[in-house]
Design a protein around this motif. Structure first.
Motif, PDB file in Angstrom:
ATOM      1  N   ASP A  51      -6.906   6.434  -2.218  1.00 51.95           N
ATOM      2  CA  ASP A  51      -6.616   6.604  -0.794  1.00 51.95           C
ATOM      3  C   ASP A  51      -5.133   6.341  -0.559  1.00 51.95           C
ATOM      4  OD1 ASP A  51      -6.430   6.642   1.925  1.00 51.95           O
ATOM      5  OD2 ASP A  51      -7.564   4.796   2.266  1.00 51.95           O
ATOM      6  N   PHE A  52      -4.390   7.401  -0.278  1.00 56.93           N
ATOM      7  CA  PHE A  52      -2.975   7.289   0.044  1.00 56.93           C
ATOM      8  C   PHE A  52      -2.701   7.756   1.472  1.00 56.93           C
ATOM      9  CE2 PHE A  52      -3.186   7.745  -4.577  1.00 56.93           C
ATOM     10  CZ  PHE A  52      -2.451   6.634  -4.975  1.00 56.93           C
ATOM     11  N   GLY A  53      -3.747   7.746   2.305  1.00 55.87           N
ATOM     12  CA  GLY A  53      -3.568   8.075   3.713  1.00 55.87           C
ATOM     13  C   GLY A  53      -3.371   9.543   4.001  1.00 55.87           C
ATOM     14  N   PHE A  54      -3.783  10.417   3.088  1.00 56.96           N
ATOM     15  CA  PHE A  54      -3.575  11.859   3.290  1.00 56.96           C
ATOM     16  C   PHE A  54      -4.827  12.485   3.892  1.00 56.96           C
ATOM     17  CE2 PHE A  54      -3.723  16.303   1.878  1.00 56.96           C
ATOM     18  CZ  PHE A  54      -2.499  16.741   2.334  1.00 56.96           C
ATOM     19  N   ASP A  55      -4.736  12.834   5.141  1.00 54.20           N
ATOM     20  CA  ASP A  55      -5.807  13.569   5.822  1.00 54.20           C
ATOM     21  C   ASP A  55      -5.216  14.255   7.045  1.00 54.20           C
ATOM     22  OD1 ASP A  55      -8.230  14.614   6.520  1.00 54.20           O
ATOM     23  OD2 ASP A  55      -9.042  12.772   7.363  1.00 54.20           O
ATOM     24  N   PRO A  56      -4.371  15.277   6.841  1.00 55.41           N
ATOM     25  CA  PRO A  56      -3.678  15.903   7.982  1.00 55.41           C
ATOM     26  C   PRO A  56      -4.618  16.613   8.944  1.00 55.41           C
ATOM     27  CG  PRO A  56      -3.334  17.165   5.968  1.00 55.41           C
ATOM     28  CD  PRO A  56      -4.003  15.893   5.557  1.00 55.41           C
ATOM     29  N   ARG A 116       0.817  -1.189   0.000  1.00 57.11           N
ATOM     30  CA  ARG A 116       0.000   0.000   0.000  1.00 57.11           C
ATOM     31  C   ARG A 116       0.865   1.259   0.000  1.00 57.11           C
ATOM     32  NH1 ARG A 116      -4.190   2.491   4.451  1.00 57.11           N
ATOM     33  NH2 ARG A 116      -4.746   4.283   3.167  1.00 57.11           N
ATOM     34  N   PRO A 117       0.814   2.058  -1.049  1.00 61.91           N
ATOM     35  CA  PRO A 117       1.601   3.296  -1.061  1.00 61.91           C
ATOM     36  C   PRO A 117       0.911   4.388  -0.262  1.00 61.91           C
ATOM     37  CG  PRO A 117       0.384   3.071  -3.120  1.00 61.91           C
ATOM     38  CD  PRO A 117       0.100   1.826  -2.306  1.00 61.91           C
ATOM     39  N   THR A 118       1.690   5.256   0.325  1.00 60.23           N
ATOM     40  CA  THR A 118       1.169   6.403   1.054  1.00 60.23           C
ATOM     41  C   THR A 118       1.757   7.678   0.457  1.00 60.23           C
ATOM     42  OG1 THR A 118       2.949   6.186   2.690  1.00 60.23           O
ATOM     43  CG2 THR A 118       0.847   5.123   3.192  1.00 60.23           C
ATOM     44  N   TRP A 119       1.094   8.793   0.741  1.00 58.90           N
ATOM     45  CA  TRP A 119       1.542  10.063   0.153  1.00 58.90           C
ATOM     46  C   TRP A 119       2.928  10.458   0.641  1.00 58.90           C
ATOM     47  CZ3 TRP A 119       2.441  14.600   3.003  1.00 58.90           C
ATOM     48  CH2 TRP A 119       2.099  14.542   4.348  1.00 58.90           C
ATOM     49  N   LEU A 120       3.307   9.962   1.821  1.00 60.18           N
ATOM     50  CA  LEU A 120       4.661  10.157   2.333  1.00 60.18           C
ATOM     51  C   LEU A 120       5.210   8.786   2.697  1.00 60.18           C
ATOM     52  CD1 LEU A 120       6.798  12.277   3.097  1.00 60.18           C
ATOM     53  CD2 LEU A 120       5.853  12.284   5.405  1.00 60.18           C
ATOM     54  N   PRO A 121       6.247   8.305   2.001  1.00 59.14           N
ATOM     55  CA  PRO A 121       6.752   6.949   2.247  1.00 59.14           C
ATOM     56  C   PRO A 121       7.115   6.742   3.711  1.00 59.14           C
ATOM     57  CG  PRO A 121       7.734   7.867   0.265  1.00 59.14           C
ATOM     58  CD  PRO A 121       6.955   8.979   0.898  1.00 59.14           C
ATOM     59  N   GLY A 122       6.657   5.612   4.236  1.00 61.37           N
ATOM     60  CA  GLY A 122       6.925   5.279   5.621  1.00 61.37           C
ATOM     61  C   GLY A 122       5.910   5.810   6.600  1.00 61.37           C
ATOM     62  N   GLU A 162       2.435   6.062   8.500  1.00 57.31           N
ATOM     63  CA  GLU A 162       1.326   5.167   8.825  1.00 57.31           C
ATOM     64  C   GLU A 162       0.010   5.919   8.633  1.00 57.31           C
ATOM     65  OE1 GLU A 162      -0.363   2.413  12.526  1.00 57.31           O
ATOM     66  OE2 GLU A 162       1.520   3.528  12.709  1.00 57.31           O
ATOM     67  N   PRO A 163      -0.863   5.469   7.734  1.00 60.24           N
ATOM     68  CA  PRO A 163      -2.116   6.177   7.484  1.00 60.24           C
ATOM     69  C   PRO A 163      -3.061   6.066   8.672  1.00 60.24           C
ATOM     70  CG  PRO A 163      -2.087   4.109   6.286  1.00 60.24           C
ATOM     71  CD  PRO A 163      -0.728   4.260   6.904  1.00 60.24           C
ATOM     72  N   PRO A 164      -4.002   6.989   8.808  1.00 62.60           N
ATOM     73  CA  PRO A 164      -4.979   6.897   9.903  1.00 62.60           C
ATOM     74  C   PRO A 164      -5.850   5.660   9.742  1.00 62.60           C
ATOM     75  CG  PRO A 164      -5.563   8.651   8.362  1.00 62.60           C
ATOM     76  CD  PRO A 164      -4.197   8.196   7.993  1.00 62.60           C
ATOM     77  N   PRO A 165      -6.385   5.129  10.837  1.00 62.76           N
ATOM     78  CA  PRO A 165      -7.126   3.857  10.769  1.00 62.76           C
ATOM     79  C   PRO A 165      -8.382   3.918   9.915  1.00 62.76           C
ATOM     80  CG  PRO A 165      -7.357   4.883  12.936  1.00 62.76           C
ATOM     81  CD  PRO A 165      -6.309   5.647  12.208  1.00 62.76           C
ATOM     82  N   TYR A 166      -9.015   5.078   9.802  1.00 67.62           N
ATOM     83  CA  TYR A 166     -10.245   5.161   9.016  1.00 67.62           C
ATOM     84  C   TYR A 166      -9.974   5.229   7.518  1.00 67.62           C
ATOM     85  CZ  TYR A 166      -8.966  10.112   9.477  1.00 67.62           C
ATOM     86  OH  TYR A 166      -8.285  11.299   9.483  1.00 67.62           O
ATOM     87  N   LEU A 167      -8.738   5.399   7.115  1.00 67.80           N
ATOM     88  CA  LEU A 167      -8.357   5.320   5.709  1.00 67.80           C
ATOM     89  C   LEU A 167      -7.629   3.996   5.505  1.00 67.80           C
ATOM     90  CD1 LEU A 167      -7.116   8.974   5.020  1.00 67.80           C
ATOM     91  CD2 LEU A 167      -9.357   7.980   4.526  1.00 67.80           C
ATOM     92  N   ASP A 168      -8.410   2.956   5.206  1.00 67.13           N
ATOM     93  CA  ASP A 168      -7.867   1.596   5.144  1.00 67.13           C
ATOM     94  C   ASP A 168      -7.460   1.173   3.742  1.00 67.13           C
ATOM     95  OD1 ASP A 168     -10.366   1.516   4.046  1.00 67.13           O
ATOM     96  OD2 ASP A 168     -11.184  -0.003   5.407  1.00 67.13           O
TER      97      ASP A 168
END
Length: 288
Positions: A99-104, A79-85, A87-93
């Protein structure tokens, strides 16, 4: 102690080398055997304190199985994320398209709000893609002299002979209001707007697939992604292009405010002297 002084015992002389090495090895074996027995007893005590009837644990051990851990690790690596390494928030599975886990700001913590934000981003992406295409095409026609069109940020002030500005505004509000109301009703009650009699008998021509993804021969003439629930790749491509288009629209806005010219004009000027006519020189010149 043998684990520390064992290597030095081998250097103490040939007469005692074999004897002392045997002592070191025997003591090391005793320590290893003691550690192994201690870990086994500790595991046994932990296992006895657990409820074996709990089905959430694997049947062959008190912890997750090796295959389960390997599966989790592989999924996390894939799973890729917007920033390598990160950990995305749990509600973005990762189930949502793009969905790359971006929700600051944590806007998607509420599941109902997250659903609406997904639809809002989708609509803004589509408008941005239409806007970028329209601006580039009309600006190209204007710069090449093919058509006498105004620059895009002055197009709204253009007067037309077939209707007044007020009439066009009222018509646009009515049409857009109708479409947006239908979209909101379908979002609140999925499938309700595809029922017979809800769109002047044109329901079969639209054939909504799911909220945010209408279909039919009018809105999906090529029949792409008819099985919308399994069309993750198509959804991902659309949202990626839509996000790129929104960034491009922001660039057009900044260009218009700084240079008072269209994107094609800016491109032509940059290509005329690429080393001296860049965004850095333009911004520096606008501040002076």
């Amino acid at each position: 102690m043998p684990s520390i002084f064992g290597p030095f015992l081998l250097l103490s002389g040939p007469q005692n080398r074999k004897t002392k090495m045997d002592i070191a090895l025997s003591r090391g074996s005793q320590i290893l055997a003691f550690n192994a027995s201690s870990s086994v007893s500790a595991k046994s005590s932990r296992r006895s304190s657990l409820d074996i009837t709990d089905t959430s644990w694997p049947a062959k051990g008190v912890g997750p199985s090796l295959s389960h851990l390997q599966t989790v690790v592989v999924q996390a690596e894939k799973r890729p994320t917007w920033l390598p390494g990160l950990e995305p928030p749990p509600y973005l599975d990762g189930t949502l398209a793009g969905d790359f886990g971006f929700d600051p700001l944590g806007l998607g913590e509420d599941p109902e709000s997250l659903k609406w934000y997904v639809q809002a981003e989708l609509v803004h992406s589509r408008f941005a893609m239409f806007g970028v295409a329209g601006i580039l095409v009309t600006d190209l026609l204007r710069v090449t002299g093919i058509s006498n069109l105004p620059v895009w940020y002055e197009a709204g002030a253009t007067k037309f002979d077939f209707a007044s500005t007020r009439t066009l505004l009222i018509v646009q509000l009515i049409l857009m209001g109708f479409v947006e109301t239908k979209r909101y009703m379908d979002f609140k009650n999925p499938g309700s707007q595809a029922k017979e009699g809800t769109f002047f008998g044109l329901e079969t021509a639209l054939e909504g697939l799911e909220p945010g993804y209408p279909g039919g021969p009018l809105l999906n003439p090529l029949g792409i992604a008819k099985d919308i629930t399994n069309a993750h790749d198509w959804k991902l491509k659309e949202i990626k292009n839509g996000r790129l288009a929104m960034v491009a629209m922001l660039g057009f806005f900044v260009q218009a405010c700084v240079t008072h010219a269209g994107p094609i004009d800016n491109l032509v000027e940059h290509l005329s002297d690429p080393w001296h006519k860049t965004i850095i020189q333009t911004l520096a010149g606008s501040g002076s």
